[in-house]
Design a protein around this motif. Structure first.
Motif, PDB file in Angstrom:
ATOM      1  N   ASN A  89     -72.392 -21.789-114.623  1.00 39.94           N
ATOM      2  CA  ASN A  89     -73.365 -22.809-114.196  1.00 39.94           C
ATOM      3  C   ASN A  89     -73.918 -23.587-115.395  1.00 39.94           C
ATOM      4  OD1 ASN A  89     -73.041 -22.046-111.511  1.00 39.94           O
ATOM      5  ND2 ASN A  89     -74.702 -20.544-111.619  1.00 39.94           N
TER       6      ASN A  89
ATOM      7  N   SER B 214     -69.010 -19.961-111.707  1.00 35.21           N
ATOM      8  CA  SER B 214     -69.962 -21.070-111.573  1.00 35.21           C
ATOM      9  C   SER B 214     -69.967 -21.611-110.149  1.00 35.21           C
ATOM     10  CB  SER B 214     -69.600 -22.200-112.539  1.00 35.21           C
ATOM     11  OG  SER B 214     -69.863 -21.827-113.873  1.00 35.21           O
ATOM     12  N   THR B 215     -71.168 -21.986-109.691  1.00 36.09           N
ATOM     13  CA  THR B 215     -71.319 -22.580-108.364  1.00 36.09           C
ATOM     14  C   THR B 215     -71.803 -24.028-108.446  1.00 36.09           C
ATOM     15  OG1 THR B 215     -73.558 -21.654-108.205  1.00 36.09           O
ATOM     16  CG2 THR B 215     -71.760 -20.362-107.252  1.00 36.09           C
ATOM     17  N   ASP B 216     -71.973 -24.529-109.669  1.00 35.50           N
ATOM     18  CA  ASP B 216     -72.385 -25.923-109.839  1.00 35.50           C
ATOM     19  C   ASP B 216     -71.155 -26.759-110.199  1.00 35.50           C
ATOM     20  OD1 ASP B 216     -71.842 -25.186-112.413  1.00 35.50           O
ATOM     21  OD2 ASP B 216     -73.807 -25.685-113.232  1.00 35.50           O
TER      22      ASP B 216
END
Length: 285
Positions: free
Chosen positions: A10, A35-37
């Protein structure tokens, strides 16, 4: 040339600046840990190589990169996404590897801690050394506290004295405090249960000396206050204005968290030993 490995999770805010600072390398790798962004999108946008591996610790993640990434060059530079390579640092590391003898396994590097556009040279006790530039096949990492240090080394380690930039506060103080609350738990365990030999306090290598100093100083009553006084008063941190004051207060608080968590761990360990001893007595009866 040099292969560059950047660890991420992220990091959509910091990664572009980091990647722009290493566009001189044609072998840049982003090793992500879920990461989730927009971190993944940014990595592909910049055309660098992207890899994924579940994060266990910094030492294990860096070793995973050495073992599994298709690194083109013999020399590898490790960065975090909130770090930036300056032109001067790039020139210094290229000069270092071009002039390194065959027995040099790698180099300690140091950073400029940046806050609100200001270099906290005095507050952060510059220079602090980390093992970040290595010759492939000649070095490994081990974990210590929330971070890592050099492990098995084949050869010797030298120094690159020109610093890179570290923007540790780029995501704001709330994120920094949350992160360092977690780090303080890891540091407490390491300083309590992985106490380095006292002789390490006198080592000429900061990477060896600093973990030992922290482990022993953490046992001194009032150490968090002493940490603040040393950085802000004795090291002249007060000349770095409000950013310096904020940083020194928070680093003292970080040491306070470590100290009370060490105390808590000792109590848990003592209670466990007492319970175990009591069970032995009851069994013998």
């Amino acid at each position: 040339m040099i292969s560059v490995v950047i660890l991420t999770k992220n990091e959509e805010l910091d990664l572009p600046r980091c990647l722009e600072s290493v566009n001189w390398s044609d072998d840049v790798h982003v090793l992500d840990s879920g990461s989730t962004d927009k971190t993944v999108e940014i990595a592909y946008l910049y055309g660098v190589k992207f890899w994924e591996n579940s994060f266990e610790s910094f030492g294990k993640q860096r070793n995973h990169a050495l073992d599994h990434l298709a690194l083109r060059y013999d020399w590898v530079l490790f960065l975090d996404a909130d770090e930036v390579v300056t032109d001067e640092f790039r020139a210094a590391i290229i000069h270092a590897i071009n002039n390194a003898n065959s027995d040099v396994a790698g180099f300690y590097c140091c950073w400029k801690m940046m806050l609100e556009g200001r270099w906290l040279k005095h507050c952060d006790n510059f220079p602090k050394w980390q093992f970040r530039l290595l010759r492939k096949g000649k070095a490994r990492f081990i974990d210590f506290g929330h971070g890592q240090k050099e492990g098995e080394i084949v050869g010797r380690i030298e120094y690159v004295k020109e610093p890179y930039l570290h923007y540790s506060f780029s995501k704001g103080w709330s994120q920094w405090i949350d992160r360092h609350n977690k780090y303080s738990s890891q540091e407490a365990v390491a300083r309590l249960h992985a106490l380095p030999p006292f002789a390490n306090v006198f080592s000429r290598h900061g990477s060896v000396r600093n973990p030992a100093l922290k482990s022993y100083l953490s046992r001194i009553p009032g150490w968090p206050i002493l940490r603040f006084i040393h950085a802000y008063v004795i090291n002249l941190g007060f000349i770095e204005g409000i950013p310096g004051l904020i940083y020194c207060i928070n680093m003292g608080y970080h040491e306070f968290l470590i100290q009370i968590k060490m105390r808590e761990l000792k109590k848990v360990h003592s209670a466990s030993r007492h319970t175990h001893a009591k069970r032995i007595v009851q069994t013998e009866r």
